[in-house]
Design a protein around this motif. Structure first.
Motif, PDB file in Angstrom:
ATOM      1  N   GLU A 256       8.160  10.968   4.507  1.00 19.45           N
ATOM      2  CA  GLU A 256       8.284  11.592   3.606  1.00 19.45           C
ATOM      3  C   GLU A 256       7.521  11.726   1.996  1.00 19.45           C
ATOM      4  O   GLU A 256       6.445  11.322   1.394  1.00 19.45           O
ATOM      5  CB  GLU A 256       9.051  13.303   3.495  1.00 19.45           C
ATOM      6  CG  GLU A 256       8.934  13.686   2.353  1.00 19.45           C
ATOM      7  CD  GLU A 256       9.255  15.108   2.006  1.00 19.45           C
ATOM      8  OE1 GLU A 256       9.279  16.153   1.683  1.00 19.45           O
ATOM      9  OE2 GLU A 256      10.761  14.786   3.134  1.00 19.45           O
ATOM     10  N   MET A 257       8.531  10.276   1.960  1.00 18.11           N
ATOM     11  CA  MET A 257       8.883   9.224   0.854  1.00 18.11           C
ATOM     12  C   MET A 257       7.629   9.169   0.430  1.00 18.11           C
ATOM     13  O   MET A 257       6.621   8.103  -0.616  1.00 18.11           O
ATOM     14  CB  MET A 257       9.844   8.444   0.319  1.00 18.11           C
ATOM     15  CG  MET A 257      11.423   9.311   0.067  1.00 18.11           C
ATOM     16  SD  MET A 257      12.949   8.685  -0.677  1.00 18.11           S
ATOM     17  CE  MET A 257      13.125   8.807   1.082  1.00 18.11           C
ATOM     18  N   LEU A 258       7.177   8.133   1.532  1.00 16.20           N
ATOM     19  CA  LEU A 258       6.176   7.013   1.396  1.00 16.20           C
ATOM     20  C   LEU A 258       4.532   7.959   1.569  1.00 16.20           C
ATOM     21  O   LEU A 258       3.713   7.160   1.148  1.00 16.20           O
ATOM     22  CB  LEU A 258       6.242   5.640   3.246  1.00 16.20           C
ATOM     23  CG  LEU A 258       7.280   5.351   3.910  1.00 16.20           C
ATOM     24  CD1 LEU A 258       7.569   5.152   4.751  1.00 16.20           C
ATOM     25  CD2 LEU A 258       7.211   3.989   2.111  1.00 16.20           C
ATOM     26  N   ALA A 259       4.843   9.063   2.656  1.00 17.52           N
ATOM     27  CA  ALA A 259       3.257   9.711   2.440  1.00 17.52           C
ATOM     28  C   ALA A 259       3.300   9.692   1.222  1.00 17.52           C
ATOM     29  O   ALA A 259       2.150  10.577   0.804  1.00 17.52           O
ATOM     30  CB  ALA A 259       3.530  10.877   3.339  1.00 17.52           C
TER      31      ALA A 259
ATOM     32  N   LYS B 128      -2.453   4.488   1.876  1.00 18.90           N
ATOM     33  CA  LYS B 128      -1.522   3.579   2.603  1.00 18.90           C
ATOM     34  C   LYS B 128      -1.344   3.905   4.041  1.00 18.90           C
ATOM     35  O   LYS B 128      -0.904   5.183   4.254  1.00 18.90           O
ATOM     36  CB  LYS B 128      -1.057   2.173   1.587  1.00 18.90           C
ATOM     37  CG  LYS B 128      -1.198   2.003   1.023  1.00 18.90           C
ATOM     38  CD  LYS B 128      -0.912   0.331  -0.173  1.00 18.90           C
ATOM     39  CE  LYS B 128      -1.821   0.538  -1.145  1.00 18.90           C
ATOM     40  NZ  LYS B 128      -1.350  -0.610  -1.534  1.00 18.90           N
ATOM     41  N   PRO B 129      -1.939   3.098   4.586  1.00 17.37           N
ATOM     42  CA  PRO B 129      -0.797   2.959   6.777  1.00 17.37           C
ATOM     43  C   PRO B 129       0.625   3.135   6.132  1.00 17.37           C
ATOM     44  O   PRO B 129       1.051   2.191   5.047  1.00 17.37           O
ATOM     45  CB  PRO B 129      -1.723   1.987   6.773  1.00 17.37           C
ATOM     46  CG  PRO B 129      -2.426   1.196   6.127  1.00 17.37           C
ATOM     47  CD  PRO B 129      -2.378   1.507   5.066  1.00 17.37           C
ATOM     48  N   ASP B 130       1.285   3.750   7.026  1.00 16.78           N
ATOM     49  CA  ASP B 130       3.367   3.559   7.277  1.00 16.78           C
ATOM     50  C   ASP B 130       2.993   2.249   7.902  1.00 16.78           C
ATOM     51  O   ASP B 130       2.697   1.914   9.115  1.00 16.78           O
ATOM     52  CB  ASP B 130       3.541   4.369   8.578  1.00 16.78           C
ATOM     53  CG  ASP B 130       5.141   4.847   8.426  1.00 16.78           C
ATOM     54  OD1 ASP B 130       5.311   3.754   8.388  1.00 16.78           O
ATOM     55  OD2 ASP B 130       5.489   5.924   8.393  1.00 16.78           O
ATOM     56  N   THR B 131       3.444   1.654   7.480  1.00 17.53           N
ATOM     57  CA  THR B 131       3.592   0.043   7.778  1.00 17.53           C
ATOM     58  C   THR B 131       4.881  -0.378   7.668  1.00 17.53           C
ATOM     59  O   THR B 131       6.180  -0.080   6.751  1.00 17.53           O
ATOM     60  CB  THR B 131       2.918  -1.376   7.035  1.00 17.53           C
ATOM     61  OG1 THR B 131       2.983  -1.191   5.972  1.00 17.53           O
ATOM     62  CG2 THR B 131       1.189  -0.865   7.646  1.00 17.53           C
TER      63      THR B 131
END
Length: 160
Positions: free
Chosen positions: A49-52, A58-61
């Motif tokens: 959630e924080m990444l999004a 940006k894609p989740d990497t």
């Protein structure tokens, strides 16, 4: 040390103060992460959630996960260096904020504080696009609270 999350008059931009002084962050994303945790009002946030939210385009990497870990580390140390302890509640791939350790105009508004309601001018964390959902909800709640405070009077019909 007391921590207060404040915005300029009417809420405006997010700012965090420790002992009356604005807290300086090495990275703007660390401050944004703290702002997001304040916005979540103590709810636990997953790393995904924080990444999004922080990197919506940006894609989740693995590299982005590493960057998030570095931000959390940086945020933790920034708070500790300022004398603030126990604010972040860390779990396995989660993070939350202990709201009992924060004096915040947003939290005061949610509790129905008249001064917070009166100071609200329709702005909330204006520098963050993800805050629009809360911004909209605050505007609606402010309208309800202001309407509820207007006295109504019964005027009996005349001419009978």
């Amino acid at each position: 040390m007391p921590l207060s999350a404040s915005r300029s008059s009417g809420f405006g931009n997010f700012e965090i103060f420790v002992g009356g002084r604005a807290l300086a962050f090495k990275r703007s994303k660390s401050k944004e992460l703290l702002a997001y945790l304040v916005d979540r009002n103590g709810a636990t946030c997953t790393n995904g959630e924080m990444l999004a939210v922080l990197w919506e385009d940006k894609p989740d990497t693995a590299s982005l996960h590493s960057h998030l870990r570095n931000l959390i580390f940086d945020l933790s140390h920034t708070l500790e260096d300022a004398g603030v302890t126990g604010l972040l509640i860390r779990g396995r791939s989660t993070l939350a904020l202990d709201t009992s350790k924060v004096d915040c105009d947003y939290y005061n508004f949610l509790r129905g504080s008249r001064s917070a309601t009166n100071s609200y001018r329709g702005e909330y964390m204006t520098q963050y696009s993800w805050a629009e959902v809360t911004r909209s909800a605050l505007r609606q709640q402010a309208n309800v609270q202001k309407t509820a405070s207007i006295p109504s009077y019964y005027v009996p019909p005349t001419g009978f």
